[in-house]
Write a protein that holds these residues in place. Structure first.
Motif, PDB file in Angstrom:
ATOM      1  N   LEU A 176      19.528   1.418  18.746  1.00 25.85           N
ATOM      2  CA  LEU A 176      19.762   0.474  17.644  1.00 25.85           C
ATOM      3  C   LEU A 176      19.982  -0.945  18.176  1.00 25.85           C
ATOM      4  O   LEU A 176      19.397  -1.903  17.671  1.00 25.85           O
ATOM      5  N   TYR A 177      20.833  -1.070  19.196  1.00 19.60           N
ATOM      6  CA  TYR A 177      21.068  -2.380  19.796  1.00 19.60           C
ATOM      7  C   TYR A 177      19.761  -2.955  20.355  1.00 19.60           C
ATOM      8  O   TYR A 177      19.457  -4.132  20.152  1.00 19.60           O
ATOM      9  N   SER A 178      18.978  -2.127  21.027  1.00 17.91           N
ATOM     10  CA  SER A 178      17.713  -2.597  21.608  1.00 17.91           C
ATOM     11  C   SER A 178      16.727  -3.022  20.532  1.00 17.91           C
ATOM     12  O   SER A 178      16.023  -4.027  20.685  1.00 17.91           O
ATOM     13  N   TYR A 179      16.660  -2.258  19.446  1.00 19.78           N
ATOM     14  CA  TYR A 179      15.747  -2.595  18.360  1.00 19.78           C
ATOM     15  C   TYR A 179      16.079  -3.972  17.794  1.00 19.78           C
ATOM     16  O   TYR A 179      15.193  -4.818  17.620  1.00 19.78           O
TER      17      TYR A 179
ATOM     18  N   TYR B 121      30.114   0.230  17.322  1.00 17.79           N
ATOM     19  CA  TYR B 121      28.715   0.648  17.250  1.00 17.79           C
ATOM     20  C   TYR B 121      28.107   0.063  15.979  1.00 17.79           C
ATOM     21  O   TYR B 121      28.818  -0.388  15.091  1.00 17.79           O
ATOM     22  N   ILE B 122      26.807   0.041  15.902  1.00 22.73           N
ATOM     23  CA  ILE B 122      26.126  -0.542  14.752  1.00 22.73           C
ATOM     24  C   ILE B 122      26.212   0.410  13.576  1.00 22.73           C
ATOM     25  O   ILE B 122      25.727   1.533  13.632  1.00 22.73           O
TER      26      ILE B 122
ATOM     27  N   GLY C  77      16.162  -3.047   6.927  1.00 28.87           N
ATOM     28  CA  GLY C  77      17.277  -2.741   7.796  1.00 28.87           C
ATOM     29  C   GLY C  77      17.605  -1.271   7.834  1.00 28.87           C
ATOM     30  O   GLY C  77      16.896  -0.441   7.270  1.00 28.87           O
ATOM     31  N   VAL C  78      18.681  -0.969   8.526  1.00 31.85           N
ATOM     32  CA  VAL C  78      19.130   0.405   8.736  1.00 31.85           C
ATOM     33  C   VAL C  78      20.595   0.510   8.372  1.00 31.85           C
ATOM     34  O   VAL C  78      21.388  -0.381   8.691  1.00 31.85           O
TER      35      VAL C  78
ATOM     36  N   PHE D  22      15.535   6.157  16.074  1.00 34.52           N
ATOM     37  CA  PHE D  22      16.671   5.773  16.909  1.00 34.52           C
ATOM     38  C   PHE D  22      17.399   7.033  17.377  1.00 34.52           C
ATOM     39  O   PHE D  22      17.982   7.743  16.571  1.00 34.52           O
ATOM     40  N   TYR D  23      17.352   7.300  18.684  1.00 33.44           N
ATOM     41  CA  TYR D  23      18.015   8.472  19.246  1.00 33.44           C
ATOM     42  C   TYR D  23      19.456   8.185  19.641  1.00 33.44           C
ATOM     43  O   TYR D  23      20.221   9.111  19.915  1.00 33.44           O
ATOM     44  N   SER D  24      19.823   6.911  19.697  1.00 32.51           N
ATOM     45  CA  SER D  24      21.160   6.556  20.171  1.00 32.51           C
ATOM     46  C   SER D  24      21.563   5.198  19.615  1.00 32.51           C
ATOM     47  O   SER D  24      20.728   4.444  19.093  1.00 32.51           O
TER      48      SER D  24
END
Length: 172
Positions: free
Chosen positions: A106-109, A141-142, A162-163, A100-102
């Motif tokens: 994270l939202y897209s994943y 943000y996540i 998860g992350v 995850f670069y941004s």
């Protein structure tokens, strides 16, 4: 009579727990997720440190990405570099790309996993998706997401992955 009742109790509990199982995909607070995803504006530069964990493969701590404009760098923790390369995490086991670069990544994943799970979830599976947020610039943000799953076949199989974003910073 008492002995017979005690013998039936474990069987009854097994049936009750199986009957309580409800298959499907449950994205808790999806509306909030969708709102925060649409409100998020990526800064010019950012740094994310995060951990990925899975009940099946363990915990990987210390992933770090630094993004400045269009240039991004992903680094592995030192202890993983002997066994893994960066490319290993671009398609990691059944979890897909966990680089995850941004925050947008994270939202897209999460959105992509949600769509994938909905498409392939069968009647013997249950998925619960949870997201926790941090705030920067008044925008959420996540901070952490968790996907819990149970698969009911002959035996119950369950797990979590998860992350956790350990550190997030940005600069303009």
């Amino acid at each position: 009579m008492v002995k017979k009742c005690l013998l039936l109790l474990p069987v009854f509990l097994i049936f009750v727990s199986c009957d309580d199982f409800k298959s499907g995909v449950y994205f808790h607070d999806y509306e909030e997720f969708e709102y925060n995803k649409n409100a998020w504006v990526e800064p010019a530069s950012s740094m994310i440190e995060y951990n990925f964990s899975s009940g099946n493969v363990g915990v990987f701590q210390g992933f770090k990405t630094i993004r400045s404009g269009i240039v991004s760098e992903f680094t592995l923790p030192d202890e993983l570099e002997e066994e893994y390369s960066k490319e290993d995490f671009l398609d990691f086991c059944s979890y897909g790309n966990i680089v995850f670069y941004s925050v947008t990544d994270l939202y897209s994943y999460i959105e992509n996993r949600y769509e994938y799970i909905k498409e392939y979830c069968d009647s013997d599976a249950r998925y619960d998706i949870y997201v926790e947020y941090g705030t920067v610039r008044g925008i959420k943000y996540i901070k952490e997401f968790t996907i819990e799953y149970e698969i009911k076949e002959n035996l119950m199989v369950d797990g979590t992955y998860g992350v956790e974003v350990v550190s997030y910073s940005e600069s303009e």
